[in-house]
Structure formats: C-alpha cells, structure tokens
Enzyme design. Structure first.
Site, PDB file in Angstrom:
ATOM      1  N   LYS A  72      51.618  71.466  94.248  1.00 57.98           N
ATOM      2  CA  LYS A  72      52.658  72.496  94.112  1.00 57.98           C
ATOM      3  C   LYS A  72      52.297  73.473  92.993  1.00 57.98           C
ATOM      4  O   LYS A  72      52.390  74.687  93.174  1.00 57.98           O
ATOM      5  CB  LYS A  72      54.018  71.844  93.801  1.00 57.98           C
ATOM      6  CG  LYS A  72      54.663  71.187  95.014  1.00 57.98           C
ATOM      7  CD  LYS A  72      55.912  70.397  94.653  1.00 57.98           C
ATOM      8  CE  LYS A  72      56.354  69.568  95.853  1.00 57.98           C
ATOM      9  NZ  LYS A  72      57.412  68.606  95.561  1.00 57.98           N
ATOM     10  N   GLN A 111      60.903  66.077  90.994  1.00 60.83           N
ATOM     11  CA  GLN A 111      60.157  65.301  91.984  1.00 60.83           C
ATOM     12  C   GLN A 111      60.790  63.917  92.152  1.00 60.83           C
ATOM     13  O   GLN A 111      61.116  63.253  91.176  1.00 60.83           O
ATOM     14  CB  GLN A 111      58.692  65.177  91.531  1.00 60.83           C
ATOM     15  CG  GLN A 111      57.754  64.546  92.533  1.00 60.83           C
ATOM     16  CD  GLN A 111      57.466  65.418  93.750  1.00 60.83           C
ATOM     17  OE1 GLN A 111      57.669  66.634  93.727  1.00 60.83           O
ATOM     18  NE2 GLN A 111      57.010  64.810  94.820  1.00 60.83           N
ATOM     19  N   ASP A 160      64.658  73.187  96.564  1.00 62.66           N
ATOM     20  CA  ASP A 160      64.376  72.059  97.466  1.00 62.66           C
ATOM     21  C   ASP A 160      65.383  72.017  98.624  1.00 62.66           C
ATOM     22  O   ASP A 160      65.106  71.443  99.673  1.00 62.66           O
ATOM     23  CB  ASP A 160      64.529  70.728  96.699  1.00 62.66           C
ATOM     24  CG  ASP A 160      63.201  70.101  96.309  1.00 62.66           C
ATOM     25  OD1 ASP A 160      62.207  70.326  97.015  1.00 62.66           O
ATOM     26  OD2 ASP A 160      63.187  69.364  95.303  1.00 62.66           O
TER      27      ASP A 160
HETATM   28  N1  GUN Z   1      58.988  64.041  96.833  1.00 63.71           N
HETATM   29  C1  GUN Z   1      58.304  64.140  98.004  1.00 63.71           C
HETATM   30  N2  GUN Z   1      58.545  65.340  98.581  1.00 63.71           N
HETATM   31  C2  GUN Z   1      59.407  66.007  97.757  1.00 63.71           C
HETATM   32  C3  GUN Z   1      60.005  67.287  97.811  1.00 63.71           C
HETATM   33  O1  GUN Z   1      59.824  68.070  98.743  1.00 63.71           O
HETATM   34  N3  GUN Z   1      60.802  67.606  96.758  1.00 63.71           N
HETATM   35  C4  GUN Z   1      61.041  66.748  95.723  1.00 63.71           C
HETATM   36  N4  GUN Z   1      61.872  67.146  94.756  1.00 63.71           N
HETATM   37  N5  GUN Z   1      60.488  65.552  95.656  1.00 63.71           N
HETATM   38  C5  GUN Z   1      59.674  65.184  96.663  1.00 63.71           C
END
Ligand code: GUN
Length: 286
Positions: free
Chosen positions: A53, A97, A120
C-alpha cells in the site's frame, strides 16, 4: 473455448496511472492526497499488505503517513493515534490494518475512525450509506470487483448474479452493489442447500469464501463471468483461489486469475477512495 482472463494487475495499473494524474492536479492546487496507514505488531502478512500500500501511494504521488506501532500498544494509545490522525487536515484517509493483536477490540477502533476519512469503507455508517444507495466510500474489494466485471464487458442489468460468502466487507457489500446495478442477486453461504445447483444459474459468480478451489469448474454455467476473491495458500506453497481455475477456465466466458485478479484492484480502489476524500477537502466539503 477457454475463457477470457480478466487481468486485474493490468487494470489496476491503468487505474493507478489515471489516479496519479488526478493526484498531481490536486497537488498543484495545494491539496496533495494523503493516507495514514497504521500497523500494530509484526504479523508478516499484514506487513506485506502495508508495504504494498505504501509503495502504491508513493508511486501515485500521494502522501503516506506511516505508523508502525509495537504489538504491546494499548487500545487507548491506538485510539489516541486514530483520533489525532482523523483531526489532521493533511490526512484524507485513515486505515488501520487488521487483524489487530487480540488485546485490542477491532470493532471499537473501527468505530473511532471518522466516517468521512474511512477510505476502507468498513465503518457501519459507510456500509449503511451503501445499503440505502447513497455511498460515500465503497469498501475497496467490492469496488474493485465491480470494476473487473465492467472490464470483462459483462452486462449486469437483468443478469443472474450469485455471491458465495456473506462477510461484511466483501459478500454483503458486493451483493448490494450488484443489486444497485440491476442484477438479480443470490447470496450463498455454508448452509446453502444445493450450492452447485445455485451456482449453475449464475451469469456472474463472485466467490468469496476463503476455501481453496471449493467451487468446482463443472458447476459453472457455460459463458459465465467468474470473479474469484479467494487467496488460499496450499501446503505446496501455491496460491489458489476459491474456484477450481483449471476446469473453470474451460467453461466460463471470463474469469479472474489468482494471483493477479481481485488482489491488485483492492489497492487501486484504496487510492481512488483517498483521492475522492482529498477532492472533498479541496472543495471545502466535510
Ligand atoms: N487487512 C487485509 N486487508 C485489509 C484492508 O483492505 N484494510 C484493512 N484495514 N486491513 C486489511
């Protein structure tokens, strides 16, 4: 005839390129899009996700506010950080996350994120807005799935769509999006009777169950568009989806590969949501 392979990696790269152009224009107006990414602990999978990311953010010209906290961080400390980030004018999106360490209540943290910065799309307010047809942020995976279906050229209006999986972050929101796009949607889950029979009716199949190759190729309606959200590691180390790809590719009209299908789209849509949030800030909206 073998199905068309829907190349999520190529589509995501194209979208990220377009977003980089838009981000530059916004930056020139004095509003560089910025995303805060919070990682707690040392989970190796989460570290890879977060690294991908932050790399994508930098490549698209976004600001990234990277916060890596130790696994011993208390819930109060994390809540304080989230509140500070949400109040920061330079931060357009706040992503914590998951999974979080077990001593932290993930639901409580999620609820503390300002819905206007919840890129998100996990906050109940944003899920509720999606349900009533007034979305603010669409959760990144469902958003990416809709883009992949569009890329395949599959008509959604009037189509029979089957979603296998009913999670709050994939199955349920994608069913809402498909319904809003005028598909007739069936949601299947572990208690569904005659799963092969229901799957056999699908013009569009979205598989999001998290079980390696559970959906057999022979169940798929010839010519269907198949979106495989699964990411399952076999004992051999091979990464496979929820659909038996080798057989499905011979029946489907179009299918996403694993890896290289839904996965790359999730990050592209995170950038799209962050840009959208930055645009609202630039336009003086809350
Ligand atoms: N953990 C795995 N995928 C994601 C996501 O898209 N967002 C977040 N916040 N945590 C994750």
């Amino acid at each position: 005839m073998a199905a068309k392979i829907i190349d999520g990696k190529a589509l995501a790269a194209r979208i990220r390129g377009e977003l980089a152009v838009e981000a530059k224009k916004l930056h020139e107006r004095g509003y560089q899009p910025g995303l805060a990414v919070v990682l707690v602990g040392e989970d190796p999978g989460s570290q890879i996700y977060v690294r991908n990311k932050t790399k994508a953010l930098a490549e698209a010209g976004y600001r990234c506010f990277d916060h890596h906290l130790p696994a011993t961080t208390s819930e109060t400390q994390l809540l304080d950080l989230v509140r500070t980030l949400c109040a920061d004018r330079a931060v357009d999106g706040v992503l914590v996350q998951v999974p979080l360490p077990p001593h932290i209540d993930s639901k409580c943290i999620l609820l503390s994120i300002d819905p206007a910065k919840d890129v998100d799309g996990f906050h109940p307010e944003n899920l509720g807005r999606l349900l009533i047809g007034e979305p603010r942020f669409i959760a990144c995976t469902p958003y990416g799935i809709m883009k992949l279906i569009e890329e395949a050229g599959t008509p959604v209006r009037g189509a029979s769509a089957v979603v296998v999986g009913r999670s709050n972050i994939v199955g349920k929101p994608v069913a809402v999006l498909l319904t809003a796009a005028d598909a007739t949607v069936t949601i299947c889950h572990s208690k569904t009777k005659d799963l092969p029979g229901v799957i056999g009716t699908a013009d569009i199949l979205v598989a999001a169950i998290g079980r390696a190759e559970m959906i057999r190729g022979a169940w798929i309606k010839p010519g269907a568009t198949v979106i495989d959200v699964g990411m399952n590691r076999l004992p051999s180390g091979k990464l496979v989806g929820d659909v038996e790809f080798a057989a499905a590719v011979e029946r489907a009209g179009a299918i996403t590969p694993v890896p290289g299908g839904v996965g790359p789209m999730t990050i592209a849509m995170l950038l799209a949501n962050t840009l959208e949030s930055a645009r609202r800030r630039a336009d003086g909206q809350p």
